[in-house]
Design a protein around this motif. Sequence first.
Motif, PDB file in Angstrom:
ATOM      1  N   LYS A   1      -1.402  -2.151  -4.195  1.00 12.82           N
ATOM      2  CA  LYS A   1      -0.747  -2.849  -5.299  1.00 12.82           C
ATOM      3  C   LYS A   1      -1.488  -4.147  -5.613  1.00 12.82           C
ATOM      4  O   LYS A   1      -1.738  -4.957  -4.718  1.00 12.82           O
ATOM      5  N   PRO A   2      -1.853  -4.386  -6.874  1.00 10.89           N
ATOM      6  CA  PRO A   2      -2.531  -5.634  -7.237  1.00 10.89           C
ATOM      7  C   PRO A   2      -1.719  -6.862  -6.840  1.00 10.89           C
ATOM      8  O   PRO A   2      -0.500  -6.903  -6.994  1.00 10.89           O
ATOM      9  N   ALA A   3      -2.400  -7.865  -6.287  1.00 11.22           N
ATOM     10  CA  ALA A   3      -1.830  -9.160  -5.891  1.00 11.22           C
ATOM     11  C   ALA A   3      -0.897  -9.060  -4.689  1.00 11.22           C
ATOM     12  O   ALA A   3      -0.236 -10.030  -4.349  1.00 11.22           O
ATOM     13  N   SER A   4      -0.830  -7.901  -4.032  1.00 13.00           N
ATOM     14  CA  SER A   4      -0.024  -7.780  -2.817  1.00 13.00           C
ATOM     15  C   SER A   4      -0.751  -8.437  -1.649  1.00 13.00           C
ATOM     16  O   SER A   4      -1.899  -8.891  -1.768  1.00 13.00           O
ATOM     17  N   VAL A   5      -0.081  -8.493  -0.494  1.00 11.59           N
ATOM     18  CA  VAL A   5      -0.701  -9.064   0.698  1.00 11.59           C
ATOM     19  C   VAL A   5      -2.023  -8.368   1.011  1.00 11.59           C
ATOM     20  O   VAL A   5      -3.039  -9.010   1.258  1.00 11.59           O
TER      21      VAL A   5
ATOM     22  N   ILE B   1       0.843  -1.195   0.000  1.00 10.02           N
ATOM     23  CA  ILE B   1       0.000   0.000   0.000  1.00 10.02           C
ATOM     24  C   ILE B   1       0.878   1.245   0.000  1.00 10.02           C
ATOM     25  O   ILE B   1       2.010   1.224   0.477  1.00 10.02           O
ATOM     26  N   SER B   2       0.347   2.318  -0.554  1.00  9.39           N
ATOM     27  CA  SER B   2       0.983   3.624  -0.448  1.00  9.39           C
ATOM     28  C   SER B   2      -0.001   4.563   0.237  1.00  9.39           C
ATOM     29  O   SER B   2      -1.213   4.374   0.166  1.00  9.39           O
ATOM     30  N   LEU B   3       0.530   5.560   0.916  1.00  9.05           N
ATOM     31  CA  LEU B   3      -0.295   6.471   1.698  1.00  9.05           C
ATOM     32  C   LEU B   3      -0.331   7.855   1.072  1.00  9.05           C
ATOM     33  O   LEU B   3       0.558   8.237   0.319  1.00  9.05           O
ATOM     34  N   THR B   4      -1.365   8.590   1.408  1.00  5.78           N
ATOM     35  CA  THR B   4      -1.469   9.994   1.037  1.00  5.78           C
ATOM     36  C   THR B   4      -2.135  10.720   2.197  1.00  5.78           C
ATOM     37  O   THR B   4      -2.417  10.118   3.236  1.00  5.78           O
ATOM     38  N   THR B   5      -2.353  12.005   2.039  1.00  2.32           N
ATOM     39  CA  THR B   5      -2.993  12.778   3.109  1.00  2.32           C
ATOM     40  C   THR B   5      -4.263  13.430   2.611  1.00  2.32           C
ATOM     41  O   THR B   5      -4.445  13.666   1.412  1.00  2.32           O
ATOM     42  N   GLY B   6      -5.144  13.709   3.549  1.00  2.00           N
ATOM     43  CA  GLY B   6      -6.352  14.463   3.265  1.00  2.00           C
ATOM     44  C   GLY B   6      -6.601  15.415   4.422  1.00  2.00           C
ATOM     45  O   GLY B   6      -5.920  15.347   5.442  1.00  2.00           O
TER      46      GLY B   6
ATOM     47  N   VAL C   1      -5.119   5.592   2.858  1.00  2.00           N
ATOM     48  CA  VAL C   1      -4.567   4.644   1.892  1.00  2.00           C
ATOM     49  C   VAL C   1      -4.794   5.223   0.495  1.00  2.00           C
ATOM     50  O   VAL C   1      -5.931   5.465   0.091  1.00  2.00           O
ATOM     51  N   ASP C   2      -3.699   5.445  -0.220  1.00  2.00           N
ATOM     52  CA  ASP C   2      -3.793   6.040  -1.552  1.00  2.00           C
ATOM     53  C   ASP C   2      -3.997   4.965  -2.614  1.00  2.00           C
ATOM     54  O   ASP C   2      -4.942   5.007  -3.392  1.00  2.00           O
ATOM     55  N   LYS C   3      -3.086   3.975  -2.649  1.00  2.00           N
ATOM     56  CA  LYS C   3      -3.154   2.909  -3.648  1.00  2.00           C
ATOM     57  C   LYS C   3      -2.858   1.566  -2.998  1.00  2.00           C
ATOM     58  O   LYS C   3      -2.121   1.487  -2.016  1.00  2.00           O
TER      59      LYS C   3
ATOM     60  N   GLY D   1      -7.937  -8.096   0.852  1.00  2.00           N
ATOM     61  CA  GLY D   1      -9.091  -7.252   0.603  1.00  2.00           C
ATOM     62  C   GLY D   1      -9.508  -6.418   1.791  1.00  2.00           C
ATOM     63  O   GLY D   1     -10.582  -5.837   1.795  1.00  2.00           O
ATOM     64  N   LEU D   2      -8.668  -6.383   2.825  1.00  2.00           N
ATOM     65  CA  LEU D   2      -9.069  -5.728   4.063  1.00  2.00           C
ATOM     66  C   LEU D   2      -8.931  -4.216   4.005  1.00  2.00           C
ATOM     67  O   LEU D   2      -9.674  -3.482   4.632  1.00  2.00           O
ATOM     68  N   LEU D   3      -7.950  -3.718   3.234  1.00  2.00           N
ATOM     69  CA  LEU D   3      -7.742  -2.279   3.099  1.00  2.00           C
ATOM     70  C   LEU D   3      -8.034  -1.851   1.671  1.00  2.00           C
ATOM     71  O   LEU D   3      -7.748  -2.584   0.734  1.00  2.00           O
ATOM     72  N   HIS D   4      -8.589  -0.661   1.540  1.00  2.00           N
ATOM     73  CA  HIS D   4      -8.921  -0.131   0.222  1.00  2.00           C
ATOM     74  C   HIS D   4      -8.487   1.323   0.127  1.00  2.00           C
ATOM     75  O   HIS D   4      -8.308   2.001   1.146  1.00  2.00           O
TER      76      HIS D   4
END
Length: 240
Positions: A157-161, A138-143, A153-155, A166-169
């Motif tokens: 990665k497909p097929a990552s842990v 996952i990569s992070l961003t701010t709001g 959570v910004d993005k 599917g727990l984080l989006h």
Amino acid sequence: VLEVEYELPQAGPESGSTVIPKTIEISLFREGDGFGFVIRGGAHDDWHKSRPLVVTYVRPGGPADREGTLKVGDRLLSVDGIPLHNVTHADALNILRQCGQEAIFQIEYDVSLRDAVSNASGNSVVEITKTPGSTLGISLTTGMHRNKQVIIVDKVKPASVVHRCGLLHAGDHILSIDGNSIEHCSLLEATQLLANISETVKLEIFPAHQTRLPLKASETVKVQKSDYQHCWDPCVNYCH
């Protein structure tokens, strides 16, 4: 002729869960006589014995392991555009041997959904165990919310842990990492906290949506109601 029978990793859903198959293409470079993984299965004259071509081993430090996507239990669908759906195990190995130095693999992997997590609401604390050396994906961003910065959570990665579980989006809020509140952390500080985790990380999150997906059996996730109190309204979507 010696005929060997073996058990393949189970691909079916656990009780109370549903499996969604996803596909992805990865590029691997040959190292020595292979790409760093072992497959079993394949078509058989007796259709009862036909099985998907399943990855049963990923060699630590090999090309597939370093690339990071391929996991035990994934199915191999094609190599360099050559379909492998009705190919015997021996023919599949021959196709792999004939590949060039770089090959494109299409693989199928599973994302699991479980009712217990899907029905969860509000803040949750999730504990994710990953394999040594791997990343969460996952990569992070701010709001901003009420003039206060939040880490999102910004993005994924497909097929990552994280994607497989599917727990984080994208859009989910990260409130704490291993018990450390990140309410006053910069984006860099929060990213560094995630980068410094070993094999297990405990995240307190507020999901962007109420439908949640759990980790498959090969990973570990624990979900519990958060005891922490936060000043912002959990009913507001903080994505900007």
